[in-house]
Enzyme design. Structure first.
Site, PDB file in Angstrom:
ATOM      1  N   HIS A   8      -2.119  -8.587   1.976  1.00  0.00           N
ATOM      2  CA  HIS A   8      -1.872  -7.363   2.763  1.00  0.00           C
ATOM      3  C   HIS A   8      -2.888  -7.141   3.663  1.00  0.00           C
ATOM      4  O   HIS A   8      -3.305  -8.107   4.583  1.00  0.00           O
ATOM      5  CB  HIS A   8      -1.634  -6.587   1.581  1.00  0.00           C
ATOM      6  CG  HIS A   8      -1.141  -5.243   2.061  1.00  0.00           C
ATOM      7  ND1 HIS A   8      -0.363  -4.967   3.486  1.00  0.00           N
ATOM      8  CD2 HIS A   8      -0.859  -3.814   1.620  1.00  0.00           C
ATOM      9  CE1 HIS A   8       0.106  -3.746   3.303  1.00  0.00           C
ATOM     10  NE2 HIS A   8      -0.171  -3.023   2.377  1.00  0.00           N
ATOM     11  N   SER A  49       0.760  -1.286   0.072  1.00  0.00           N
ATOM     12  CA  SER A  49       0.013   0.228   0.108  1.00  0.00           C
ATOM     13  C   SER A  49       0.812   1.107  -0.095  1.00  0.00           C
ATOM     14  O   SER A  49       0.677   2.191  -0.733  1.00  0.00           O
ATOM     15  CB  SER A  49      -0.968   0.044   1.101  1.00  0.00           C
ATOM     16  OG  SER A  49      -0.277  -0.161   2.460  1.00  0.00           O
ATOM     17  N   HIS A  74       5.313 -12.613   7.588  1.00  0.00           N
ATOM     18  CA  HIS A  74       5.560 -11.464   7.196  1.00  0.00           C
ATOM     19  C   HIS A  74       6.790 -11.501   6.084  1.00  0.00           C
ATOM     20  O   HIS A  74       7.548 -12.148   6.132  1.00  0.00           O
ATOM     21  CB  HIS A  74       5.761 -10.638   8.466  1.00  0.00           C
ATOM     22  CG  HIS A  74       5.515  -9.027   8.194  1.00  0.00           C
ATOM     23  ND1 HIS A  74       6.622  -8.286   7.570  1.00  0.00           N
ATOM     24  CD2 HIS A  74       4.203  -8.400   8.306  1.00  0.00           C
ATOM     25  CE1 HIS A  74       5.823  -7.118   7.459  1.00  0.00           C
ATOM     26  NE2 HIS A  74       4.654  -7.086   7.705  1.00  0.00           N
ATOM     27  N   ASP A  82      -2.815  -8.434  11.963  1.00  0.00           N
ATOM     28  CA  ASP A  82      -3.935  -8.924  11.246  1.00  0.00           C
ATOM     29  C   ASP A  82      -4.715 -10.167  11.838  1.00  0.00           C
ATOM     30  O   ASP A  82      -5.638 -10.400  11.802  1.00  0.00           O
ATOM     31  CB  ASP A  82      -4.005  -9.262   9.832  1.00  0.00           C
ATOM     32  CG  ASP A  82      -3.777  -7.713   9.193  1.00  0.00           C
ATOM     33  OD1 ASP A  82      -4.285  -6.764   9.427  1.00  0.00           O
ATOM     34  OD2 ASP A  82      -2.921  -8.012   8.094  1.00  0.00           O
ATOM     35  N   ARG A  84       2.774  -5.058  16.793  1.00  0.00           N
ATOM     36  CA  ARG A  84       1.276  -4.455  17.164  1.00  0.00           C
ATOM     37  C   ARG A  84       0.497  -5.577  17.581  1.00  0.00           C
ATOM     38  O   ARG A  84      -0.701  -5.258  18.053  1.00  0.00           O
ATOM     39  CB  ARG A  84       0.950  -4.187  15.752  1.00  0.00           C
ATOM     40  CG  ARG A  84       1.909  -2.895  15.177  1.00  0.00           C
ATOM     41  CD  ARG A  84       1.763  -2.707  13.667  1.00  0.00           C
ATOM     42  NE  ARG A  84       2.177  -3.683  12.661  1.00  0.00           N
ATOM     43  CZ  ARG A  84       1.760  -3.753  11.421  1.00  0.00           C
ATOM     44  NH1 ARG A  84       1.585  -2.849  10.796  1.00  0.00           N
ATOM     45  NH2 ARG A  84       2.110  -5.075  10.924  1.00  0.00           N
TER      46      ARG A  84
END
Ligand code: HAX
Length: 425
Positions: A263, A233, A309, A364, A318
């Site tokens: 993504h 992105s 990843h 995610d 995160r």
């Protein structure tokens, strides 16, 4: 002029000068090489982008302007926004000024809602969201000023102007998409005095008796803002902006990349996967059952979403931030408990598959389990929420690039015959 505009007007000249001098002094220095493997492997590891907003070391995860993301957990997204744009935390007066500026800019023009309502209801929320961001482009200051003959030195200022308006309007756009797409009733107007993330939570209309959803939204918006410039992105946004397409075009383009399942759409895929598990086992499974389920996913040629990843080789901080939030705020929520259990079971399976470089959870793998707990039970909407936050990082990167005058991007492609010749030489 807002305090952020004023601050950047003071900071940008030195930044421009240092890069200009650096380019003159070191323009011919070699900083890396390109292997055939990297060319055919999604350009992994090739250092070819300048990004000063954040960095992602493989062994540590996201660092925003020198500050590890875990140290920003209790900040507001507006504070992180200021940090991304300037490299410093805002003072109380600067934060207030930024919030006031965003409030002044946030009125979404009516034609945007007309565009939304013309779409079929079964459109994907990300497609609707990105289309509405493009609709906002009508008001681009950058494009107008460019057409009027704006001087190059002013590009970053016009890009900042558009960025501030876009960031101000994006929560209302996203909340409008949510309420329309899921037939939740009329749009809810923003409330004066609420911070940016709290207003987004308010406009979504999610019941929030103890304020837990608002706290989650503040954290969610902080954690997703930026992840350096090489991810799909940010990289797409960066590339499009380098053609002097204005921030609306560039951010919408970046968000179209975020909508891919490898993504940002992984958050949607994760929740669907977790709900499949709960349905199959009529509740939370045993570790053995979960192990079998995950292996079935892998054996059928699919990925376990939320794991792995392209850069990270440790648990995504995160993820850890969300895990801590869930343990504190909703430790017994079934979907959250399942996400925790997956963390216990899945890395051990992935570690046994040689080709997988990172067996650890990314952001995610857990975000949706928390959203689900607070009643946002529509996984197809999750990537929109990611996009609301990521727009901040993308805009900060656009402004920085326009500030130092990055030229249009144009890497070289070669055909297979030329590649073979080079490799065999
Ligand atoms: N499940 C199954 N297989 C996996 C995997 C996973 N979670 N993670 C990696 N692999 C596979 C890859 O598909 C690849 O297989 P092939 O060689 O057969 O194509 C192999 O392992 C090597 O991949 P890698 O080098 O470890 O990882 P990549 O850099 O190629 O890909 C991805 C990184 C994130 C795309 C990958 O780990 C993946 O598909 N994960 C699941 C989807 C996901 O969670 N995406 C979100 C990532 C974070 C993000 O961008 N958020 O927005």
């Amino acid at each position: 002029m807002s305090m952020l505009q004023d601050k950047l007007t003071k900071l940008v000249p030195a930044y421009q000068e240092s890069i200009k001098t650096f380019a003159k002094t070191h323009g011919e220095k070699v900083i890396g090489s390109v292997t055939v493997g990297a060319l055919l492997g999604g350009q992994r590891g090739i250092k070819s982008l300048l990004c000063d907003t954040s960095e992602v070391p493989a062994d540590a995860g996201l660092i925003v302007r020198g500050i590890p993301i875990m140290d920003l957990m209790d900040k507001l997204p507006e504070e992180v926004m200021w940090l991304l744009f300037t490299g410093e935390m805002p003072t109380a007066a600067e934060l207030k000024d930024l919030q006031t500026d965003l409030e002044k800019r946030r009125q979404v023009p009516d034609f945007v809602w007309g565009a939304m309502e013309a779409l079929p209801k079964d459109s994907h929320p990300m497609a609707v969201f990105n289309l509405l961001i493009l609709a906002l482009e009508r008001d681009s200051v950058f494009r107008r000023r460019y057409n009027e003959g704006m001087n190059k030195d002013e590009y970053w200022k016009a890009a900042l102007d558009d960025s501030l308006t876009l960031i101000a309007r994006i929560p209302e756009i996203a909340a409008g998409v949510y309420r329309w797409r899921y037939d939740l009733g009329p749009r809810i107007a923003p409330k004066a005095g609420l911070d940016w993330a709290a207003n987004y939570a308010h406009m979504m209309g999610v019941e929030d008796k103890d304020g837990g959803f608002t706290r989650l939204m503040r954290l969610y918006m902080v954690l997703h803002t930026d992840h350096e410039s090489g991810n799909v992105s940010a990289h797409t946004c960066h590339c499009v902006a380098s053609a002097l397409s204005d921030p609306y075009y560039a951010v919408s383009a970046g968000l179209n990349g975020l909508a891919g399942p490898l993504h940002g759409l992984a958050n949607q895929e994760v929740l669907k996967w977790l709900l499949d598990v709960l349905e199959k086992f009529q509740g939370n499974p045993t570790d053995e059952q979960l192990d079998v389920f995950a292996r079935e996913t892998l054996n059928s040629g699919r990925v376990v979403p939320g794991y792995g990843h392209a850069v990270l080789r440790v648990v995504d901080p995160r993820f850890t931030a969300f895990l801590e939030f869930g343990k504190k705020e909703c430790p017994n929520a079934p979907v959250f408990k399942l996400a925790e259990q997956v963390f216990r079971v899945v890395p051990e399976i992935l570690k046994g598959i040689q080709k997988i470089k990172d067996p650890w959870p990314n952001v995610d793998s857990i975000s949706g389990s928390l959203l689900h707990h607070y009643g946002v039970t529509q996984p197809r909407y999750y990537t929109v929420m990611f996009g609301v936050s990521r727009a901040i990082g993308m805009c900060s990167q656009i402004v920085m690039s326009r500030a130092w005058g990055e030229p249009i991007q144009r890497p070289k492609s070669i055909n297979f015959a030329a590649l073979s010749k080079l490799a065999e030489a």
